[in-house]
Scaffold this motif. Structure first.
Motif, short mmCIF file in Angstrom:
data_model
loop_
_atom_site.label_atom_id
_atom_site.label_comp_id
_atom_site.label_asym_id
_atom_site.label_seq_id
_atom_site.Cartn_x
_atom_site.Cartn_y
_atom_site.Cartn_z
N THR A 1 49.61 56.34 56.54
CA THR A 1 49.31 56.27 55.12
C THR A 1 48.80 54.87 54.82
O THR A 1 49.33 53.88 55.31
N LEU A 2 47.75 54.82 54.02
CA LEU A 2 47.16 53.56 53.57
C LEU A 2 47.63 53.29 52.15
O LEU A 2 47.64 54.19 51.31
N PHE A 3 48.00 52.06 51.88
CA PHE A 3 48.45 51.66 50.56
C PHE A 3 47.59 50.51 50.06
O PHE A 3 47.18 49.64 50.85
N TRP A 4 47.33 50.49 48.77
CA TRP A 4 46.62 49.40 48.12
C TRP A 4 47.41 49.04 46.87
O TRP A 4 47.63 49.89 46.01
N GLY A 5 47.89 47.81 46.79
CA GLY A 5 48.69 47.46 45.63
C GLY A 5 48.90 45.97 45.49
O GLY A 5 48.53 45.19 46.36
N ALA A 6 49.53 45.61 44.38
CA ALA A 6 49.73 44.22 44.02
C ALA A 6 51.15 43.77 44.29
O ALA A 6 52.09 44.54 44.13
N THR A 7 51.30 42.52 44.65
CA THR A 7 52.61 41.89 44.80
C THR A 7 53.04 41.34 43.44
O THR A 7 52.28 41.38 42.48
N ARG A 8 54.22 40.78 43.40
CA ARG A 8 54.72 40.16 42.16
C ARG A 8 53.79 39.05 41.68
O ARG A 8 53.70 38.79 40.49
N LYS A 9 53.13 38.39 42.60
CA LYS A 9 52.25 37.26 42.24
C LYS A 9 50.79 37.69 42.18
O LYS A 9 49.90 36.86 42.31
N ASP A 10 50.57 39.00 42.01
CA ASP A 10 49.22 39.55 41.86
C ASP A 10 48.34 39.31 43.08
O ASP A 10 47.14 39.12 42.96
N ARG A 11 48.92 39.35 44.24
CA ARG A 11 48.17 39.30 45.50
C ARG A 11 47.93 40.75 45.90
O ARG A 11 48.88 41.51 46.09
N TRP A 12 46.69 41.16 46.04
CA TRP A 12 46.34 42.55 46.34
C TRP A 12 46.28 42.75 47.84
O TRP A 12 45.52 42.09 48.54
#
Length: 112
Positions: free
Chosen positions: A67-78
């Motif tokens: 599975t591939l995921f694309w998302g942001a961390t708490r510090k808006d690092r994608w």
């Protein structure tokens, strides 16, 4: 102490009961690879388990067991994250293979 100072976050309801199985000590994949090659740490679990501004997931068309995921961390690092993904004894297990911040950003995700 740091955990105490961290802001509280909401957990992603779709990930309740999901377990992460890290590969340790292998430069080719897993935790060591992700840290040394891509300078990504526990941010992987932030993207997978927390409710960021956005997270998307889909099966890899060339490797259906991933599975591939694309998302942001708490510090808006994608981050782009690749996990082996299976169910064992009724529990969904994710094994992170790699994770990185693509130079091309969202355009990279859209091409995958």
């Amino acid at each position: 102490m740091e955990a105490y100072l961290e802001p509280t976050v909401d957990l992603h309801p779709g990930m309740t009961g999901v377990r992460v199985e890290w590969v340790e000590g292998d430069d080719r994949l897993g935790a060591l690879h992700i840290l040394r090659k891509h300078h990504v740490t526990q941010e992987v679990e932030q993207v997978l388990f927390e409710v960021p501004p956005m997270v998307e997931a889909r099966r890899d068309r060339d490797h259906p067991e991933r599975t591939l995921f694309w998302g942001a961390t708490r510090k808006d690092r994608w981050l782009f994250i690749v996990c082996e993904d299976w169910v064992q004894d009724g529990v969904r297990i994710l094994k992170p293979i790699t994770a990185f911040e693509p130079d091309e950003g969202e355009a990279y995700w859209r091409r995958q």
